[in-house]
Design an enzyme around this catalytic site. Structure first.
Site, PDB file in Angstrom:
ATOM      1  N   HIS A   1      -1.585 -15.033 -11.169  1.00  0.00           N
ATOM      2  CA  HIS A   1      -1.715 -13.832 -10.116  1.00  0.00           C
ATOM      3  C   HIS A   1      -2.501 -14.275  -9.006  1.00  0.00           C
ATOM      4  O   HIS A   1      -3.825 -13.757  -8.729  1.00  0.00           O
ATOM      5  CB  HIS A   1      -2.511 -12.806 -11.113  1.00  0.00           C
TER       6      HIS A   1
ATOM      7  N   ASN B   1       5.820  -3.751 -11.130  1.00  0.00           N
ATOM      8  CA  ASN B   1       4.899  -3.034 -10.422  1.00  0.00           C
ATOM      9  C   ASN B   1       5.260  -2.139  -9.364  1.00  0.00           C
ATOM     10  O   ASN B   1       6.203  -2.462  -8.547  1.00  0.00           O
ATOM     11  CB  ASN B   1       3.867  -3.961  -9.756  1.00  0.00           C
TER      12      ASN B   1
ATOM     13  N   TYR C   1       4.212   1.347  -6.770  1.00  0.00           N
ATOM     14  CA  TYR C   1       3.064   2.331  -6.278  1.00  0.00           C
ATOM     15  C   TYR C   1       3.479   3.291  -5.589  1.00  0.00           C
ATOM     16  O   TYR C   1       3.392   4.666  -5.590  1.00  0.00           O
ATOM     17  CB  TYR C   1       1.907   1.564  -5.605  1.00  0.00           C
TER      18      TYR C   1
ATOM     19  N   GLU D   1       4.168 -10.603  -8.680  1.00  0.00           N
ATOM     20  CA  GLU D   1       4.637 -10.316  -7.431  1.00  0.00           C
ATOM     21  C   GLU D   1       4.708 -11.434  -6.576  1.00  0.00           C
ATOM     22  O   GLU D   1       4.019 -11.670  -5.483  1.00  0.00           O
ATOM     23  CB  GLU D   1       3.549  -9.281  -6.795  1.00  0.00           C
TER      24      GLU D   1
ATOM     25  N   ARG E   1      -2.523  -6.441 -20.213  1.00  0.00           N
ATOM     26  CA  ARG E   1      -2.011  -7.450 -19.353  1.00  0.00           C
ATOM     27  C   ARG E   1      -3.027  -8.392 -18.402  1.00  0.00           C
ATOM     28  O   ARG E   1      -3.823  -7.463 -17.752  1.00  0.00           O
ATOM     29  CB  ARG E   1      -0.886  -7.129 -18.601  1.00  0.00           C
TER      30      ARG E   1
ATOM     31  N   GLU F   1       2.205  -2.285 -13.646  1.00  0.00           N
ATOM     32  CA  GLU F   1       1.128  -1.774 -12.693  1.00  0.00           C
ATOM     33  C   GLU F   1       1.841  -0.581 -12.078  1.00  0.00           C
ATOM     34  O   GLU F   1       2.871  -0.422 -11.628  1.00  0.00           O
ATOM     35  CB  GLU F   1       0.901  -2.559 -11.491  1.00  0.00           C
TER      36      GLU F   1
HETATM   37  C1  GCO Z   1      -0.945  -6.161  -6.192  1.00  0.00           C
HETATM   38  C2  GCO Z   1      -1.630  -6.803  -7.103  1.00  0.00           C
HETATM   39  C3  GCO Z   1      -2.842  -6.200  -7.756  1.00  0.00           C
HETATM   40  C4  GCO Z   1      -3.422  -4.975  -6.913  1.00  0.00           C
HETATM   41  C5  GCO Z   1      -2.715  -3.790  -7.309  1.00  0.00           C
HETATM   42  C6  GCO Z   1      -3.506  -2.663  -6.172  1.00  0.00           C
HETATM   43  O1  GCO Z   1      -0.085  -5.572  -5.961  1.00  0.00           O
HETATM   44  O2  GCO Z   1      -1.556  -6.509  -5.158  1.00  0.00           O
HETATM   45  O3  GCO Z   1      -0.525  -6.854  -8.363  1.00  0.00           O
HETATM   46  O4  GCO Z   1      -3.746  -7.182  -7.866  1.00  0.00           O
HETATM   47  O5  GCO Z   1      -4.730  -5.053  -7.082  1.00  0.00           O
HETATM   48  O6  GCO Z   1      -1.597  -3.628  -7.033  1.00  0.00           O
HETATM   49  O7  GCO Z   1      -3.066  -3.055  -5.005  1.00  0.00           O
END
Ligand code: GCO
Length: 444
Positions: free
Chosen positions: A126, A292, A294, A171, A82, A351
Site C-alpha cells: 500500500h 475501491n 468513492y 490501487e 484489511r 474501500e
Molecule cells: C487511496 C487509498 C487510501 C485512501 C482512501 C481515501 O485510494 O488513496 O487506498 O489510502 O486513504 O482511498 O482517499
C-alpha cells in the site's frame, strides 16, 4: 436502531463479509522503531510537501496501540480487517535480511485478530516502497518483480499458516498515475509511466505465483480503485481526455491481470517494455477482484500534460462530500456491474468511505450524520447491484480510524473512529455505532 436507518441488504448473500480497512503508512507510526527501514513516503514527507508539513512518524501509533484497535474492530462486530504490511518494516532494505522485530509486530497483530474472531486480509503493498529499492530504480526497474516476489515469499512463509486472504497491490493505477502522469508531457516520462505500469503488473503476477505455491488455500486478488472518468464538458477534447484517463485509471491493470491483454490504446506504448511470455507472467489465476470506489471523476483536456488530461469541473447539481468528492451511489452500482461483466470474479468492496474534518462537540462526542447517510446510500447501491446479479461478497469501510491522508496529511478524516493526534485517544463516531448496528442486524 430503527430499521428505517438501515440500508436495504436483502440481495446480499448470507455469508456476506462486513469489514474495515486501513494501511500501514497511514496508521502505524513508529517509522524509526525496531529496525524499520525508510520508505519513499518517509522521504517525501521530509520534503515538507504534505499539508501542514505532516508526516507518518506517529500517525495513529497503531504500532503500539494495535490491541486497542482490534478491540474497536471487535466492538464493531466486523468479520474481517484489511491491513497492509510495511515492506521496509519487515525487510528494511527491501531485499536481503529480514527484520525479526518487524515480522513479530505483524505476528502479534494477526494473532490478536484471530483471537478476536476477525479474519485478517493482508495487502502486500500500500505504497510504502523501501527507499533502498527506489534508489535502485524502484518500479522502473524490471527487477522489481523479483524483489516483490521475494518479499511475498517472506510474508507467505511467516504468516501463511494463519493468513489466507492476500492482496498483491492497493490501487496500482493510483500510485503509477499520480507519481508520473500529471507532470508535463515529455517522451521520457511517458516511457517511464508505461515501464512502471508493466513492471508492477509483472510483480503482481510473480507474487500471485509465490503465494499460490506457498500458502495452502490462499485466496488472492488485487485491489483496484475504479471510478468512471467523465468529461467536464460536451467538448470532443474533454470526452477524448476522459476516455484516455478511463483506460489508464480503470483498465491498465485489471485487463492484463484478469484477461491477459492490455487495453488496445495502451499496447503501442507498452510494447517496448514487453518481453516474450510477459502477459502469461502477469495473468495468473485470481480468486477475487478487490474494488475501491468513492465517486466518479470529472476530466478536462490539457494539451501539455502527459496523458492530455487534468481534473475538471463537476456538475453543479451533484451533491459533494465535505472534501468535494461527488456523492453518486448510482455510479457505484454501475461500477460494480461493469467489474462483474468485464472480469467475472467475485467482488469484495475493500474501500468505500466519506471524508470530512469533523471534530468532537462540547460533550466530546463526534456526530457524523453525513457519513451515515453516505454509507447507507452506497450500501443500498451495492445491494441494487447484487439484485441485478453482481457477485459482490464483502464490504469494508475506509477506514477504521482517522489517519494520514497522503498529500492532505491529517486534515481529512475518513474514520469511523475519531483520532486526537495529540493524545492519540480514539473516540468512536456516531457512524461507528451505526455500522455496528447494521452488522449486528445482518447476523443470522
Ligand atoms: C487511496 C487509498 C487510501 C485512501 C482512501 C481515501 O485510494 O488513496 O487506498 O489510502 O486513504 O482511498 O482517499
Amino acid at each position: 436502531m430503527p430499521t428505517t436507518q438501515l440500508p436495504n441488504t436483502a440481495s446480499l448473500p448470507p455469508d456476506f463479509i462486513w469489514g474495515v480497512s486501513t494501511s500501514s503508512f497511514q496508521i502505524e507510526g513508529a517509522t524509526q522503531e525496531d529496525g524499520r527501514g525508510l520508505s519513499i513516503w518517509d522521504i517525501y514527507c521530509r520534503t515538507g510537501e504534505i499539508k501542514n508539513h505532516d508526516t507518518g512518524d506517529s500517525a495513529c501509533d497503531h504500532y503500539h496501540r494495535y490491541r486497542e484497535d482490534v478491540g474497536l474492530m471487535k466492538a464493531l462486530g466486523v468479520q474481517a480487517y484489511r491491513f497492509s504490511v510495511a515492506w521496509p518494516r519487515v525487510r528494511p532494505l527491501g531485499r536481503g535480511s529480514a527484520n525479526e522485530a518487524g515480522l513479530s509486530f505483524y505476528d502479534r497483530l494477526i494473532d490478536e485478530l484471530l483471537a478476536a474472531g476477525i479474519e485478517p486480509w493482508l495487502c502486500l503493498y500500500h505504497w510504502d516502497l523501501p527507499q533502498a529499492l527506489e534508489e535502485r530504480g524502484g518500479w522502473l526497474n524490471r527487477e522489481s518483480a523479483v524483489w516483490f516476489a521475494d518479499y511475498a515469499s517472506l510474508i507467505a512463509a511467516r504468516f501463511g499458516d494463519r493468513v489466507k486472504r492476500f492482496a498483491t497491490f492497493n490501487e496500482p493505477s493510483m500510485f503509477s498515475l499520480f507519481s508520473r502522469s500529471l507532470g508535463k508531457r515529455d517522451g521520457s516520462s511517458e516511457d517511464k509511466l508505461h515501464r512502471m505500469i508493466h513492471n508492477v503488473n509483472l510483480a503482481h503476477g510473480a507474487a500471485v505465483d509465490v503465494l499460490r505455491a506457498n500458502v495452502i488455500n490462499a485466496s488472492i486478488g488485487c485491489i483496484h480503485n475504479r471510478q468512471p472518468c467523465r468529461p467536464s464538458s460536451a467538448s470532443e477534447a474533454d470526452a477524448a481526455a476522459a476516455a484516455r484517463l478511463n483506460v489508464y485509471w480503470n483498465a491498465g491493470f485489471p485487463d492484463p491481470q484478469c484477461r491477459g491483454e492490455y487495453p488496445l490504446s495502451m499496447r503501442v506504448a507498452i510494447e517496448p517494455h514487453m518481453q516474450p511470455g510477459d502477459l502469461a507472467r502477469i495473468c495468473r489465476p485470481l480468486d477475487w477482484f478487490g474494488l475501491n470506489h468513492y465517486s466518479p471523476v470529472y476530466v478536462k483536456a490539457r494539451a501539455d500534460s502527459m496523458l492530455g488530461y487534468d481534473f475538471g469541473d463537476k456538475p453543479a447539481s451533484l451533491p459533494l462530500t465535505p472534501i468535494g468528492w461527488p456523492i453518486d451511489p448510482d455510479a457505484f452500482s454501475r461500477t460494480l456491474q461493469d467489474v462483474h461483466a468485464q472480469y467475472g470474479l467475485p467482488i469484495y468492496v475493500l474501500e468505500n468511505g466519506y471524508g470530512d474534518s469533523g471534530q468532537p462537540n462540547q460533550t466530546g462526542a463526534v456526530i457524523d450524520p453525513g457519513r451515515i447517510e453516505f454509507l447507507k446510500a452506497y450500501i443500498n447501491a451495492m445491494n441494487e447491484a447484487a439484485s441485478s446479479g453482481v457477485d459482490v461478497r464483502g464490504y469494508f469501510v475506509w477506514s477504521l480510524l482517522d489517519n494520514f491522508e497522503w498529500d492532505s496529511g491529517y486534515s481529512i478524516r475518513f474514520g469511523l473512529t475519531y483520532v486526537d493526534y495529540a493524545s492519540l485517544q480514539r473516540t468512536p463516531k456516531s457512524s461507528f455505532g451505526w455500522y455496528a448496528g447494521l452488522i449486528k442486524a445482518m447476523q443470522p
